[in-house]
Design a protein around this motif. Structure first.
Motif, PDB file in Angstrom:
ATOM      1  N   ASP A  23      -0.428   0.883   1.537  1.00 32.18           N
ATOM      2  CA  ASP A  23      -1.336  -0.249   1.384  1.00 32.18           C
ATOM      3  C   ASP A  23      -0.656  -1.589   1.628  1.00 32.18           C
ATOM      4  O   ASP A  23      -1.273  -2.526   2.131  1.00 32.18           O
ATOM      5  CB  ASP A  23      -1.870  -0.296  -0.058  1.00 32.18           C
ATOM      6  N   GLU A  24       0.627  -1.688   1.239  1.00 28.61           N
ATOM      7  CA  GLU A  24       1.286  -2.987   1.254  1.00 28.61           C
ATOM      8  C   GLU A  24       1.471  -3.514   2.666  1.00 28.61           C
ATOM      9  O   GLU A  24       1.591  -4.719   2.871  1.00 28.61           O
ATOM     10  CB  GLU A  24       2.627  -2.913   0.508  1.00 28.61           C
ATOM     11  N   ILE A  25       1.496  -2.623   3.658  1.00 33.78           N
ATOM     12  CA  ILE A  25       1.633  -3.073   5.042  1.00 33.78           C
ATOM     13  C   ILE A  25       0.284  -3.534   5.578  1.00 33.78           C
ATOM     14  O   ILE A  25       0.182  -4.557   6.252  1.00 33.78           O
ATOM     15  CB  ILE A  25       2.246  -1.941   5.889  1.00 33.78           C
ATOM     16  N   LEU A  26      -0.773  -2.804   5.226  1.00 33.77           N
ATOM     17  CA  LEU A  26      -2.115  -3.164   5.705  1.00 33.77           C
ATOM     18  C   LEU A  26      -2.633  -4.440   5.051  1.00 33.77           C
ATOM     19  O   LEU A  26      -3.499  -5.115   5.608  1.00 33.77           O
ATOM     20  CB  LEU A  26      -3.086  -2.008   5.455  1.00 33.77           C
ATOM     21  N   SER A  27      -2.136  -4.761   3.856  1.00 32.75           N
ATOM     22  CA  SER A  27      -2.581  -5.998   3.203  1.00 32.75           C
ATOM     23  C   SER A  27      -1.786  -7.209   3.693  1.00 32.75           C
ATOM     24  O   SER A  27      -2.100  -8.341   3.349  1.00 32.75           O
ATOM     25  CB  SER A  27      -2.431  -5.879   1.683  1.00 32.75           C
ATOM     26  N   GLY A  28      -0.736  -6.965   4.476  1.00 31.80           N
ATOM     27  CA  GLY A  28       0.092  -8.068   4.945  1.00 31.80           C
ATOM     28  C   GLY A  28       1.165  -8.478   3.954  1.00 31.80           C
ATOM     29  O   GLY A  28       1.929  -9.404   4.212  1.00 31.80           O
ATOM     30  N   ARG A  29       1.248  -7.774   2.842  1.00 35.15           N
ATOM     31  CA  ARG A  29       2.237  -8.132   1.826  1.00 35.15           C
ATOM     32  C   ARG A  29       3.651  -7.838   2.316  1.00 35.15           C
ATOM     33  O   ARG A  29       4.577  -8.598   2.089  1.00 35.15           O
ATOM     34  CB  ARG A  29       1.946  -7.313   0.555  1.00 35.15           C
ATOM     35  N   THR A  30       3.806  -6.700   2.969  1.00 34.23           N
ATOM     36  CA  THR A  30       5.115  -6.263   3.458  1.00 34.23           C
ATOM     37  C   THR A  30       5.045  -6.128   4.972  1.00 34.23           C
ATOM     38  O   THR A  30       4.053  -5.652   5.512  1.00 34.23           O
ATOM     39  CB  THR A  30       5.469  -4.890   2.848  1.00 34.23           C
ATOM     40  N   ARG A  31       6.119  -6.536   5.634  1.00 34.96           N
ATOM     41  CA  ARG A  31       6.196  -6.341   7.080  1.00 34.96           C
ATOM     42  C   ARG A  31       6.955  -5.050   7.359  1.00 34.96           C
ATOM     43  O   ARG A  31       8.098  -4.906   6.954  1.00 34.96           O
ATOM     44  CB  ARG A  31       6.916  -7.527   7.722  1.00 34.96           C
ATOM     45  N   ASP A  32       6.306  -4.114   8.037  1.00 36.02           N
ATOM     46  CA  ASP A  32       6.947  -2.842   8.342  1.00 36.02           C
ATOM     47  C   ASP A  32       8.171  -3.036   9.213  1.00 36.02           C
ATOM     48  O   ASP A  32       8.148  -3.768  10.202  1.00 36.02           O
ATOM     49  CB  ASP A  32       5.974  -1.914   9.060  1.00 36.02           C
TER      50      ASP A  32
END
Lengths: 246, 246
Positions: B18-27
């Motif tokens: 989820d954290e990548i799709l929310s923009g919180r974390t950059r893969d």
């Protein structure tokens, strides 16, 4: 995990480009779009990265546009032979595509002002599927477009970002989720059990756990998201009682 | 575009979080894996990023493992309630999953040496589907695993990279593609027509065109890839005659 985002429009992104899959280029557009959609109240549920392959693009476009409210694409709308996205979007929706007068006029004026030649290759960028709406490109002028629920944008990061800025105000978002983050200077393995209990007691919230390492020490960021600020506050109070600040 | 990679094993990556799709974390793992697979002679054809959702994970695992020779996953194998990847992989292949003795022993020794508690949450990370092979994790010990053609790895970037380094030598790659890059200090719109002709005359090569902007000026990197070095050399000679170095 509960799904607190049911009321928001759903979205997918399709990143088109061999250069990302080969490791030559690091994609920047996914992270940018993800943040912008979250701020705009649109729920990004899936991203696919595929190569410049006609069948792969058409198959992915049909699958994603049939599943989500919006599909955002990046890449493959330049002037060269490997830029096939616009034709694939037209094919995916069985729609004719040809040079469109308003797009050509915008580009002709731009190249004339620059003193650049309006080459046949550049004219390809004025090919727009019938019935599409143009997406403004304030940087290099050649436009993106929206056909049905698919928004087609350039892959060059600053042009992609400019097109997203042109497009998003025209789309209706839901109520953006609120979120709060709590940092715990302990590893996930210690945090996990109390956190599971907390998540069970707040089924209307999304409770995410994101481990990190800093200076050799483990830590965990807890992110609580939902649409009801009071509920998030209540969960955060419990969380800080479980793991008091040091 | 031609497909010069038919002889190489094909692969997909599934990024779970989820954290990548929310923009919180950059893969960061996609770019790392893409480069490593290219060097190893494995052709990464598709990447999907999905959320921590059981149905979405199982559906994607089945689709990708049925289409490609290898599937590499990152994320969702930690100790918390939102780490559901291992159970989803077991479910996707209708395989039982339980705590495995060798994985538990590795982890018990590690936590004992650290003076850390082997909590029930940490024990979850020893849950491995029946018949899987472990992937070594030299950093935090809790292993990844391979079940059939799916390789399951952690999402924390340094642990992901360490698992990839453990895994790749065990996989058979094809002949890596060779590539050469030629930089032209002109925009794609000028380069496109001669480049299309060149690509037509070398159907056994992949000719890619990647625009860039630097200090306000447009340029284009041309990347020619293939398995026959002499053919790439011949195409590069023609390319440099078309666009002589300045």
């Amino acid at each position: 995990m509960s799904n607190p985002t049911a009321a928001m429009p759903s979205a997918a992104m399709l990143v088109i480009g061999d250069e990302i899959l080969s490791g030559r280029t690091r994609d920047a557009n996914m992270h940018h779009l993800a943040g912008e959609l979250t701020r705009h109240g649109i729920d990004l549920r899936e991203v696919r990265v595929i190569s410049d392959d006609r069948d792969a693009i058409i198959t992915a476009l049909r699958a994603l546009s049939g599943t989500y409210d919006h599909v955002f694409t990046s890449g493959g709308i330049g002037p060269t032979h490997d830029d096939i996205t616009a034709d694939c979007v037209a094919a995916a929706f069985d729609t004719p595509i040809d040079v469109r007068d308003d797009a050509r006029a915008l580009m002709a004026a731009h190249y004339a002002a620059q003193g650049s030649e309006f080459t046949p290759s550049r004219l390809r960028m004025a090919r727009i599927p019938d019935g599409a709406t143009l997406i403004e490109n304030p940087i290099s002028i050649a436009p993106g477009f929206t056909l049905q629920n698919v928004h087609v944008m350039a892959g060059v990061p600053n042009i992609f970002a400019a097109m997203v800025a042109s497009l998003l105000p025209t789309l209706t978002g839901g109520d953006p989720l609120m979120s709060q983050t709590y940092r715990i200077n302990r590893g996930e393995g210690v945090v996990a059990d109390p956190l599971r209990d907390l998540a069970t007691r707040y089924p209307d919230l999304s409770v995410g756990s994101y481990p990190f390492q800093r200076n050799g020490a483990y830590g965990t960021n807890i992110v609580i998201r939902g649409s009801d600020g009071a509920r998030i506050d209540a969960a955060m109070v419990e969380l800080s009682a479980l793991f008091p600040p040091e």
